[in-house]
Write an enzyme that holds these catalytic residues in place. Structure first.
Site, PDB file in Angstrom:
ATOM      1  N   THR A  57       0.843  -1.187   0.000  1.00 27.05           N
ATOM      2  CA  THR A  57       0.000   0.000   0.000  1.00 27.05           C
ATOM      3  C   THR A  57       0.878   1.238   0.000  1.00 27.05           C
ATOM      4  OG1 THR A  57      -0.074   0.309   2.408  1.00 27.05           O
ATOM      5  CG2 THR A  57      -1.667  -1.233   1.441  1.00 27.05           C
ATOM      6  N   ASP A  58       0.320   2.350  -0.429  1.00 27.99           N
ATOM      7  CA  ASP A  58       0.932   3.626  -0.100  1.00 27.99           C
ATOM      8  C   ASP A  58       0.720   3.832   1.401  1.00 27.99           C
ATOM      9  OD1 ASP A  58       2.194   6.082  -0.331  1.00 27.99           O
ATOM     10  OD2 ASP A  58       0.922   6.810  -1.956  1.00 27.99           O
ATOM     11  N   ALA A  59       1.314   4.866   1.949  1.00 32.06           N
ATOM     12  CA  ALA A  59       1.260   5.065   3.402  1.00 32.06           C
ATOM     13  C   ALA A  59      -0.183   5.116   3.897  1.00 32.06           C
ATOM     14  CB  ALA A  59       1.997   6.342   3.780  1.00 32.06           C
TER      15      ALA A  59
END
Length: 555
Positions: free
Chosen positions: A310-312
């Site tokens: 995932t992105d952050a």
């Protein structure tokens, strides 16, 4: 049976690979990352399976989490390692002081992970895209990706990524959240811009794959981002959820090709985007939480079986409709393997464990993700990696050779977009004033080339004005207008996106460097003086003008 609990990681690998080679009749394979060759996919799978078989649920959940490093010492992260058995950490500027400290931090974290039951090394990652997104306080600073795109030379991409990977490796960092594979077709994009190689899918694909390959060759895991594409957004996903209104056909034509190429080349890892693309999933969920996008498109349609991160998860783009624990569960359900920066690590771990206990996420599904993560760690040599030499780290990062490589990329990127009355290159005896963004660095470089730099545009033969994203800061046009009204020819050096030219009609000359790092400012001065020919070509279209992709003047 000898297990991970009773053997050091290297011994496990050697035992398993030796057995595999005896059974297969092949030559011995190293564990990667060292002096040997990378293990075959079958061998990596065998090692990962052995490690996975001896993990309990807490350890499996931990492997899916990449946490934000705390402080500047390994000891400050001991509690997180003991409690969560994380699969990795991500470094930010506040964790990093100098080369020796960074190397010591990396060694210390790996030592703690080795003594914490799982004995599985950590992914130690960083956002070192180069250019504007660079976390390291030391080392070589290359221009942004759009500068590489302007060079049109994949060797420049390989050089940028290769040097970056070798410097990261010297600091004990084994994963980089780069390259950016987004196709920037929106001049108003507030978060991608010059982080992208350009607006042409073929160019972005070529450059992103060149960088990914160089990272892998030098032992660092690349993470191509942000699937399904963040290049046509007008909202920053750090602060909100961008909505991308385009047809499936248009998405396939523009945004998909770099990621499709990444899948074909089996790139190590792909990061999801916190964007909502209704034509791929009309549920309203960001792509990070979309089963249709990750499992449906990336896994099933494209056939990607590598690690998806995932992105952050502390970004607002993914936190619009669910609490943080539910977000972690939904990301795994959607097909992600790694949960990057969950804002509440304990809450995320508890929610995922509960989902497994309740049967919402099967343990087989969790095993799929952990298996992918472990196989990647084996392939990239983490299990037999030696501690880095803390004393030698400072001599590796930022070497003269690496700085020369960065300057070569910057020189190759400079693009001349306007040159009224042949104002450039500057006459050798011209008096030049320099103001605006990068004035100090550009002035110093011009003086080194023998030019007289004056204090005001009124006393100069040519006024050089540096800008950095003047489209969003109208005040940057003031010195251009002032010099022009005084009758002094004006040359703009645009160090952000090249789109500024639309806002600066009074400029007689216009150079785009696509970056504000020192080597780009030096390259601008060299181009102003005619020491280098501005051979760069526009990697994007400029709306509101007749300038198009591929344009660029030369002397």
């Amino acid at each position: 049976m000898l297990t991970r609990r009773t053997l050091a990681p290297l011994a496990v690998v050697l035992l398993l690979l030796s057995s595999a080679c005896d059974a297969d009749g092949g030559a011995g394979a190293g564990a990667g990352g060292g002096d040997g060759e990378s293990p075959s996919p079958d061998d990596a799978a065998r090692v990962a399976e052995e490690l996975l078989a001896d993990m309990d649920l807490d350890e499996k959940v931990g492997q899916t989490m990449v946490l934000t490093a705390q402080g500047t010492t390994a000891e400050e992260n001991a509690g997180l390692i003991e409690e969560h058995h994380p699969g990795g950490f991500i470094y930010f500027s506040e964790n990093l002081e100098d080369a020796e400290q960074i190397a010591e931090l990396s060694n210390g974290l790996q030592e703690q992970a080795a003594g914490n039951g799982t004995d599985v090394p950590l992914f130690l990652g960083i956002d070192q895209e180069q250019g504007m997104v660079s976390r390291l306080p030391v080392g070589t600073r290359f221009p942004d990706a759009m500068a590489v795109g302007a060079s049109r030379d994949p060797e420049m991409a390989r050089s940028r990524a290769g040097v970056t990977a070798r410097e990261l490796g010297a600091l004990g960092i084994n994963l980089d959240y780069a390259p950016v594979a987004d196709v920037n077709v929106n001049a108003a994009n507030p978060v991608i811009g010059i982080r992208s190689f350009g607006s042409d899918p073929e160019l972005v694909s070529e450059m992103a794959l060149a960088e990914a390959g160089a990272f892998e060759e030098d032992g660092v895991v690349p993470v191509m981002k942000h699937f399904p594409g963040h290049g046509d957004t007008d909202v920053d996903s750090h602060t909100g959820l961008p909505r991308v209104e385009k047809s499936r056909d248009e998405w396939e034509k523009v945004d998909l090709p770099p990621f499709e190429s990444a899948v074909e080349e089996n790139v190590d890892a792909i990061m999801t985007a916190h964007v909502f693309l209704p034509e791929l999933d009309d549920s309203g969920e960001p792509s990070t939480l979309s089963d249709n996008v990750i499992n449906g498109v990336l896994r099933d349609e494209l056939g990607y079986d590598g690690v998806v991160t995932t992105d952050a998860l502390n970004m607002e783009g993914v936190r619009q409709t669910h609490d943080d624990g539910e977000i972690a569960v939904r990301a795994l359900e959607a097909g992600a393997d790694q949960l990057l920066m969950p804002p509440d690590a304990a809450g995320a771990a508890d929610a995922v464990r509960a989902a497994v206990d309740e049967g919402r996420i099967s343990e087989d599904r969790l095993d799929e993700s952990v298996r992918r993560i472990l196989e990647l760690k084996v392939r990239r040599g983490l299990l037999d990696a030696e501690p880095v030499d803390t004393g030698a780290a400072a001599g590796t990062v930022g070497s003269a050779e690496n700085e020369e490589a960065a300057q070569e990329v910057a020189d190759a990127s400079v693009t001349l977009l306007r040159n009224e009355d042949d104002v450039l290159p500057l006459d050798s005896d011209a008096a030049v004033s320099v103001s605006g963004a990068g004035a100090e660095e550009i002035s110093a470089a011009l003086e080194e080339l023998g030019y007289q730099v004056t204090g005001s545009a009124g006393d100069a033969d040519v006024a050089v004005v540096g800008t950095e994203d003047a489209r969003s800061d109208p005040e940057q046009a003031a010195p251009v207008e002032a010099a022009a009204s005084a009758g002094t020819p004006v040359v703009v050096v645009a160090q952000g996106t090249p789109y500024d030219i639309e806002e600066l009609p009074d400029a007689d000359g216009y150079l785009a460097t696509y970056s504000a790092v020192d080597v780009s400012r030096t390259a601008a001065a060299r181009a102003l003086a005619g020491e280098v020919d501005p051979t760069g070509k526009l990697p994007v279209d400029i709306p509101g003008t007749d300038l198009e992709y591929g344009d660029g003047l030369e002397y």
